[in-house]
Write a protein that holds these residues in place. Sequence first.
Motif, short mmCIF file in Angstrom:
data_model
loop_
_atom_site.label_atom_id
_atom_site.label_comp_id
_atom_site.label_asym_id
_atom_site.label_seq_id
_atom_site.Cartn_x
_atom_site.Cartn_y
_atom_site.Cartn_z
N CYS A 204 35.01 43.78 -30.97
CA CYS A 204 36.31 42.99 -32.05
C CYS A 204 37.19 42.28 -31.13
CB CYS A 204 37.04 44.22 -33.11
SG CYS A 204 38.09 42.73 -33.76
N ILE A 205 37.14 40.19 -31.82
CA ILE A 205 37.57 39.55 -30.87
C ILE A 205 38.89 39.25 -31.62
CG2 ILE A 205 35.97 38.69 -29.38
CD1 ILE A 205 36.08 36.16 -31.83
N GLN A 206 39.67 39.83 -32.99
CA GLN A 206 40.86 40.18 -33.64
C GLN A 206 41.30 38.92 -33.99
OE1 GLN A 206 40.19 41.70 -30.10
NE2 GLN A 206 40.51 43.28 -30.81
N CYS A 207 40.03 38.03 -34.45
CA CYS A 207 40.06 36.75 -35.55
C CYS A 207 40.50 37.01 -36.78
CB CYS A 207 38.27 35.88 -35.12
SG CYS A 207 37.58 36.81 -36.74
N GLY A 208 40.45 37.81 -37.25
CA GLY A 208 41.44 38.01 -38.51
C GLY A 208 40.44 37.75 -39.45
N CYS B 217 37.13 39.28 -41.86
CA CYS B 217 37.52 39.74 -42.08
C CYS B 217 38.94 40.33 -43.24
CB CYS B 217 37.43 40.77 -41.78
SG CYS B 217 38.51 41.48 -39.95
N CYS C 170 32.29 37.43 -39.40
CA CYS C 170 32.53 38.24 -38.72
C CYS C 170 31.25 37.60 -37.08
CB CYS C 170 31.83 39.77 -38.52
SG CYS C 170 32.22 40.88 -36.36
N VAL D 215 31.47 37.76 -34.47
CA VAL D 215 30.68 38.61 -32.88
C VAL D 215 29.86 39.90 -33.66
CG1 VAL D 215 32.41 37.78 -30.94
CG2 VAL D 215 33.02 40.35 -32.66
N ALA E 255 30.94 42.95 -34.41
CA ALA E 255 31.34 43.79 -34.11
C ALA E 255 32.14 44.70 -35.86
CB ALA E 255 32.90 43.12 -34.21
N LEU E 256 31.61 43.74 -36.90
CA LEU E 256 31.55 44.36 -38.70
C LEU E 256 29.34 44.40 -38.32
CD1 LEU E 256 34.02 42.49 -40.08
CD2 LEU E 256 33.68 45.08 -39.90
S1 SF4 Z 1 35.87 39.27 -38.01
FE1 SF4 Z 1 34.87 41.00 -36.51
S2 SF4 Z 1 36.02 40.06 -34.79
FE2 SF4 Z 1 37.08 39.22 -36.57
S3 SF4 Z 1 38.91 40.85 -36.57
FE3 SF4 Z 1 36.89 41.13 -37.81
S4 SF4 Z 1 36.16 42.76 -36.92
FE4 SF4 Z 1 37.00 41.32 -35.15
#
Ligand code: SF4
Lengths: 442, 712
Positions: B165-169, B171, B215, B217, B219-220
Motif C-alpha cells: 500500500c502506498i497510502q494514496c487513500g 480506496c 488501487c 498498486v 495492495a488490494l
Molecule cells: S488504494 Fe491501494 S495504495 Fe491506495 S490506500 Fe488503498 S490500498 Fe493503499
Amino acid sequence: MPETRLLLKHSGDAAYRSIQGYMDKGGYAGLKKALSMDRQAVIDEIKASGLRGRGGAGFPTWIKWNGIEKEKTKPHYILCNADEGEPGTFKDKELMENTPHLMIEGMIIAGWATQGDVGYVYIRGEFVDCARAVKKAIDEAYEAGFLGKNIQGTGWNFDMYVHLGAGSYECGEESALMSSLMGERGMPRLKFPHAPLPTVAGLWDCPTVINNVETYACAPYILVNGGEWYATLGASTKNSRGTKIFSVSGHVNRPGNYEIEFGTTLAELLEMAGGMKGGTLKACVPGGSSVPILNAEQTMNAVIGYEEMVDAGSMVGSGGCMFLNEHTCIVTFIWRTALFYARESCGKCTPCREGTAWMEQILDRIRKGGGRMEDIELLKEICSQIDGRSFCGLGDAAAWPVAGALKVFPEEFEYFIRHGHSIVDGPEYRRMAPEPLTPAKV
Amino acid sequence: MAAAANEPQSVILTINDIEIEVPRGELIVESVKRIGLEIPIFCYHSRMKPVGMCRMCLVDVGFKQPDGSVRMMPKPQAGCTLPADNNMVVYTDTEKVRRDRKGVLEFLLINHPLDCPICDRGGECPLQNNTIFYGPSTTRYVEIKRHLPKAFPLSKYVTLDLERCIQCGRCVRFTEEISGDSQLAFRFRGAMMQPSTFELTDFESRFSGNVIEICPVGALTSAEYRFRARPWDLQTKPSICLECSNGCNTWFDYRVASLVRINGRTNEAVNEEWTCDKGKFGQNYLNSPDRLTEVFVRDGDKLIESNWATAFQQVSVAFQSAGSKCAALVGGKASNEDIFMLKRLFTEAFGSNNLDHRWTRCLPKSDALYRVATSIADFENEPVIFVFGNNIAEEQPILFLRIRKAWFRNDAKVIVACPEACEADTFAHTSLRYRPGTEAVLLGAIHRAATGAGGVDIAEASSITGVGEEAIRRAADAMKSGFALAASRSLLDLRNGEHVVGALSNLTIACNSSEKYNLFATSANEEGARQIEFMPSAEGKNTREILEACASGEMKALWLLECDPLSLSHDNELVTKALETVEFLVVQNHIKSECVQFASVLLPACAFSEKDGTYTNLERRVQRIKPIIAAKGSAKPAWKSFGELLLRMKGDPPPFHAHEVMQLIAASHQKFQSAIYENLEGEGVVIPANQSTEPQAVDVEYTAMEVPSNTP
Ligand code: SF4
Ligand SMILES: Cc1cc2nc3c(=O)[nH]c(=O)nc-3n(C[C@H](O)[C@H](O)[C@H](O)COP(=O)(O)O)c2cc1C
Ligand code: SF4
Ligand code: FES
C-alpha cells in the motif's frame, strides 16, 4: 532590556483566574470598549497595533479578521488554537491556567469584530487542567453576560465551547485542527490557492477566524490602550510589535515563561532565565523544536523579532526556546527531534510520511555507531525532498531542524560517524539518550 | 474556488510556454491533457475529490505580473488540486520538477516490498509505470523495510497486502464518496498509516471490487484472482454484465478459454467505470460443472445424451402436433436475437401467439405504465428523485450509484420510500418506511399532500402506513413541483401491483412529471423482450394463462428459453403442476436449472461470453456482446437453433450471423433501425421509446393489502 510583563503581569495572582479578580484588575474593559465601537474600528485598532500571530507563522492578525465577509450569509466561527504541541513551548498552558479570561475576552472581541456566532477553544488532549480552567472561566463569562444572548445589551449573541483534542501534534495545524473538531481524522485540508481561505470557508465551510491563545490574549490590551500604544512596543524591530512570551527550557538555571518586548536579544532572554547551567552555551533552538538550531555565536548575536530571527538563521516560531550546554550531543538531540516528527507525521503525504521515518532511521543508525559518511549528504537530500514538497507545515518543520543542524554543526555528525560515538561523551550525554546505546567504540 | 457569478467562465493560462484557454477552476492535472501532456499521479482520480496526498503531481507554478514578468511560487504545487486561473504559468517538465518526482518515487519505494514478480498488478501497475518514466534507477535506502501483514482478508472478496500500500487513500475515498458505505478508513498515523475497516470488521459493500481496480498498486487484490495470472498472459475483450438490467460494461479477461477475472469498462452513459460485486465476482457459473453442454432427450424417466438432429426431430413433431396449443416463455438472459428468432419460430412455424417474458403477478395491459423516460446519466442532474418500492441498491446497484452521485455532487433531494432499511436512506431527504402492503395508501397520501386533492386522507394514511404525517408532507413538498421517479417492475409482483403502479403514474401526472416516470426492468434483457414485443397479442395467452393451461392439460407443449420458472414465478405450486402436466417440455438453457427434471428435451445454449448478440438495458440502450471464448460442448447460440428449425420446418433460409438477425429485427421493429451492429461500437445505442399518447390518469384503489402476519 528587562522582561515586559503584559499578558503575564498577573499570572502569579490566584485571584486573577476568577472573573471577579480579573475585572478588579481592569478585565473586560477591552471588550466593553470594543462593543461600543464600530466593528470595523475594532479591526482597524488591531491593524494599527501591528499584532502578528503568536502560533508560529506570524501572520498579521487583522488581515484574518478583516477577511471575514461583512455581509453575513452563514454562521461565523472564532477558533482558538490551544493545541500547543510544539516541543519546548508551554506558554499557552500558563495563559489558560492562570489568565483564562484574557484569552476568552480576546476571542469575544474577535467575535464582535467579525460578527461571530460561536467560539471553540481546541485544547491539547493532555491539558486537562487548562480545559477545566477555561471551562470555569467560560461559565463565569456567561454568568456575567459577556457570553450568551444579547451580550451587554448589544443584541449580539455569542457562544463558546471547549474541545479537548486526542493527542496529536498535527492537530495544532489549523486545517487539521478543523478536521479534528468536525469529527474527522486529524489530517490537514487543502489550502489556498487550492481551496478557499478559512476566512471564506473554514469550519463546516463557514467563515472562520483561527488564532493562537496568545494572539487572542493580546487583543484586550490593544483595545484598552489603543493599537498605536501597542505598536510602540518592539518599535526597534523591523516589523514585530508588542510582547512575546518565550518558554525557556534546557540547561538554564530558571526555566519558565518569560514575556519580552520584541527587540530584546536572545542573550538577554538567557540572562532572565538565570544563565546557563552545568556548562557553557553550545546551541539554542529559539522558537520550538521545528526551527533551525543556532550555535553559541549566532545565539549571542540574535535579536528577537520575526525578520531579525530569520536574519540570525532561525525563527521566532512559537517561542519555545531551548538553550543547550556544551555537554549536549547535537546528533542525539536531532535524532530525538526527528523521532518526534516521525511519530507525529499524520501520514497523509508521501514526503513527510516516508521521509521523516527514513531520517529517523538514519539518525538512529548513526547514533548507534553505524553511520556512513554518505549519510550526511543523504540526510541533506532527504530534507530538501521534504521541505516545501509536503502537504502541510509539519513536513517542513521536520526537515528544518535536521537541515539546520547539519549546516551549523557538521563536525558533530562527522565525528560521530567516524568514531562511532559522540563528540561529547559524558554523563550528561548518556542521561539524554533515552535507550541504552550500543557500546560506543572508544 | 467558487467563481463569482459575473466572472467569465474560462481563463487563459500558460503551460510549458503554450497558452491555452480552459474552463475556470479546471484542475491543472486535467488542463495539461488539452495540450497532450500528462502529469504523473497516484492519489488523483477524476471521479473523486482531489486530495493532494501523494505529491506525485508536483509542478512549478507562477503568475504573470502586470509588468509582464513572471513570479514563480517558492514551493512546487500539486497539479491535482490546483485550479486553473488567469495569468497562471505552469511548468511540468523542468529540472526541478523532475527532481521532485524522483524524490517522491524514492520515498514511495523505500518501504514498498518490490515483489513485482509475483504481484497481480505487475505489468499494469501505475507505480511501476511512474517509476520507469520518472523514478530513480537505484535506491539509497539501506535500512530495514517496514513489515506488515501481506494477506490481510478484508472480506471474502478482497485481500489487502499492507506492505504494498502506498497510502494514496483512493480506496478510502471510494467508500466515502462513491459507494457511500464508508467501510474503509485509515488507522494509525505516519509511516504506520494503513487502510482498514473500522474495528477490523468485514469489508461489507456491494461495490468492494472497484477498490481493487482503482488501487494504484497491488495492495488490494481479489481473493479469487490473487496469484492466478500475470496481466500480460491474459487476453481481454469487452463484454456486458447480465446480472441486472443496468447493462454495465466490462472487460472480460480470459486465459486458455476460461474466465479469469472481470473488470469495469468505462461507459460514461451507463456505469462510468464501476461494477457491483455481483457483476465482478458473480460470473463463476461460466466455468461451472453445472453448465448444460450437450443435448439430452427423454427416454422414460431418464434423460439420455443425444444430438441436435434427434432433438429437432422430436421437437418439430411435438410442436407441430400441438398445433396452436403450444407456448414459449423466456427469462432475462436471452438476447434480442434469441428472443426475436424464438418469436418467429412460434408465430411463423407453430402458428402460436402464446409468448411472454413477464413473470410478475400483475400484468397490466397499458404500455404507458411500463415506460422509462429518464436515462441513467440524466439521473445525475435531476434535482428531485423519488425512489419507490424496493431497495434500489440491491436491484440496480449502479443506478443507485448515479442517484447517490446526484445527491453527493449536486445536492439532489432524494425521497426514499421502502418497507425496509436500505442504503439510500443514508442520503435521503426524507425516508418513508411504510408497512409492507400499504404502498398504494402511502402514494395516495403523498398525492393528497402534494396536490391538495385526490388520493387519500393524510392522517388516516399515516396510521395505516406507519409513516408520520410530517414525513409525508415533507416528501410531498419536495416533490410537488416535479420529480424523477425510480421504481422497478418488481412492484408488479404485489397483489395490488397494478394499483400501486397506477398510483405512481397518477402522482407523476399530478406533479407535472409524467415525462420523468420510470418503471425499470429488473433483468438483463427484459426491456429488450418488451421492445421486441415478446408478448401475447390479442388472442394469445400471457405467462399466467400459459402456466394455467399447461396445468390443466390444455396446453400441449411448452418451450422455456433461459428461464427457470421455479425461481421466477411467485406461484411455485402452479409452476410445478404445469411442468409436470404439460406433455412436451423443451428446456433451453446455458446452465442446468431445477426444471430440467421435467424436460422432454434439453438444449444447451451459449452463455453471454460465447455468442454474438445484443442486450437492451433498462434505459433501452442496445449493447453488443461478442463471442470471447469457445462454446462448450454442443452448445450453440439459441437464435441459431431457431433458424435451423425454421429451415427444417418451413424452408426459410436461416440467418448465419447475429447481425443479420438484428437487420431482421430492425425490419420488423422500426425503433431498432439505429441499433444495427455498425452503430453499436462505443456506448451502444438508445432506441426510441414507444410512441404513446399523453399518459392519462388511471383509476386506482388507494387501499392497503392484507399481508401475511409473518411479514416483517
Ligand atoms: S488504494 Fe491501494 S495504495 Fe491506495 S490506500 Fe488503498 S490500498 Fe493503499
Ligand atoms: C504541524 C503544525 C503544528 C502546529 N501546531 C500549532 C499549535 O499547537 N498551536 C498553535 O497555535 N499553532 C500551531 N500551528 C500553527 C497554526 O497552523 C496556525 O498558523 C496558527 O494557529 C494561526 O494562529 P496565529 O495566526 O494566531 O498564529 C501549527 C502548525 C503546524 C504546521
Ligand atoms: S506534511 Fe503530510 S504527512 Fe506530514 S503531517 Fe502534514 S500532511 Fe501529514
Ligand atoms: S496526484 Fe496530486 S498529490 Fe497525488
